[in-house]
Write a protein that holds these residues in place. Sequence first.
Motif, short mmCIF file in Angstrom:
data_model
loop_
_atom_site.label_atom_id
_atom_site.label_comp_id
_atom_site.label_asym_id
_atom_site.label_seq_id
_atom_site.Cartn_x
_atom_site.Cartn_y
_atom_site.Cartn_z
N GLY A 1 1.67 5.24 -12.10
CA GLY A 1 0.30 5.23 -11.88
C GLY A 1 -0.41 6.48 -13.24
N SER A 2 0.22 7.82 -13.14
CA SER A 2 -0.36 8.61 -13.74
C SER A 2 0.20 8.71 -15.52
CB SER A 2 1.44 10.55 -13.22
OG SER A 2 0.38 11.16 -14.41
N GLU A 3 0.84 7.85 -15.82
CA GLU A 3 1.20 7.60 -17.20
C GLU A 3 0.19 6.48 -17.12
OE1 GLU A 3 5.51 5.93 -17.47
OE2 GLU A 3 6.72 7.86 -16.23
N GLU B 1 0.91 -1.13 0.06
CA GLU B 1 -0.22 -0.07 0.19
C GLU B 1 0.94 0.89 0.17
OE1 GLU B 1 -3.42 2.42 2.09
OE2 GLU B 1 -3.27 -0.07 2.40
N VAL B 2 1.81 1.18 0.16
CA VAL B 2 2.83 2.23 0.67
C VAL B 2 2.83 3.04 -0.99
CG1 VAL B 2 5.27 0.62 1.06
CG2 VAL B 2 4.54 3.23 1.86
N VAL B 3 3.60 2.06 -1.58
CA VAL B 3 3.37 2.58 -3.47
C VAL B 3 1.80 2.79 -3.66
CG1 VAL B 3 4.41 0.98 -5.27
CG2 VAL B 3 5.91 1.02 -3.19
N THR B 4 1.13 1.81 -3.53
CA THR B 4 -0.34 1.55 -4.42
C THR B 4 -1.09 3.29 -4.00
OG1 THR B 4 -1.24 0.35 -3.32
CG2 THR B 4 -0.21 -0.27 -5.19
N LYS B 5 -0.53 3.18 -2.90
CA LYS B 5 -1.09 4.54 -2.44
C LYS B 5 -0.52 5.93 -3.75
CE LYS B 5 -2.47 7.84 0.91
NZ LYS B 5 -1.66 8.40 3.05
N LEU B 6 0.52 5.61 -3.72
CA LEU B 6 1.11 7.02 -4.75
C LEU B 6 0.74 6.66 -5.87
CD1 LEU B 6 4.71 6.97 -3.20
CD2 LEU B 6 3.07 8.73 -2.80
N LEU B 7 0.48 5.91 -6.17
CA LEU B 7 0.30 5.10 -7.77
C LEU B 7 -1.57 5.82 -8.22
CD1 LEU B 7 1.74 1.97 -8.65
CD2 LEU B 7 2.80 3.72 -9.46
N LEU B 8 -1.66 5.32 -7.10
CA LEU B 8 -3.43 5.95 -6.69
C LEU B 8 -3.25 7.51 -7.01
CD1 LEU B 8 -6.55 5.72 -7.38
CD2 LEU B 8 -6.30 5.46 -4.91
N GLU B 9 -2.75 7.89 -6.08
CA GLU B 9 -2.74 9.45 -5.90
C GLU B 9 -1.94 10.61 -7.61
OE1 GLU B 9 0.16 10.24 -2.79
OE2 GLU B 9 -1.93 10.10 -1.35
N GLY B 10 -1.08 10.10 -8.20
CA GLY B 10 -0.71 10.12 -9.61
C GLY B 10 -1.83 9.99 -10.43
N ALA B 11 -2.68 9.05 -10.39
CA ALA B 11 -3.86 7.71 -11.26
C ALA B 11 -4.94 9.54 -11.29
CB ALA B 11 -4.36 6.83 -11.15
#
Length: 140
Positions: free
Chosen positions: A120-122, A8-18
């Motif tokens: 996540g943004s990409e 989750e420490v990683v996926t939370k950042l990916l979600l925020e970027g998305a």
Amino acid sequence: MRRARFNEVVTKLLLEGAVDTFKRYSITEEDIDVVWVLGSFEIPVVAQRLGKLGKYQAILRIGAVVRGDTSHYDAVANSVASGVISAGLSSGVPCIFGILTCEDMDQALNRAGGKAGNKGSEATLTAIEMASLFEHHLKE
């Protein structure tokens, strides 16, 4: 959008970027559904089911598979990649692979908003482009 709770420490950042990227393209949070699954391995079956609902223009999968001391990484990474392809083909909805497959947690964090950008943004840009392609050029 599907996001795994594992790592989750990683996926939370990916979600925020998305989400930030969707907003930059005038897609509101009300138009974004986030469905949580336990880990990346569970993403394909949920995405396939959601794709078959006929309510989504694209399904963005976000997760992180980080290599450990066992061969578990290889099995999960390969299964998830195959499942993402299968879900898109069987549902007819673009299913975007926003799942990091990393050697270690440092690499994952670097790809989730660190020096390597936010994947996540990409992946969100790919989802937007594929939804547009299907809407404007591949409509039945």
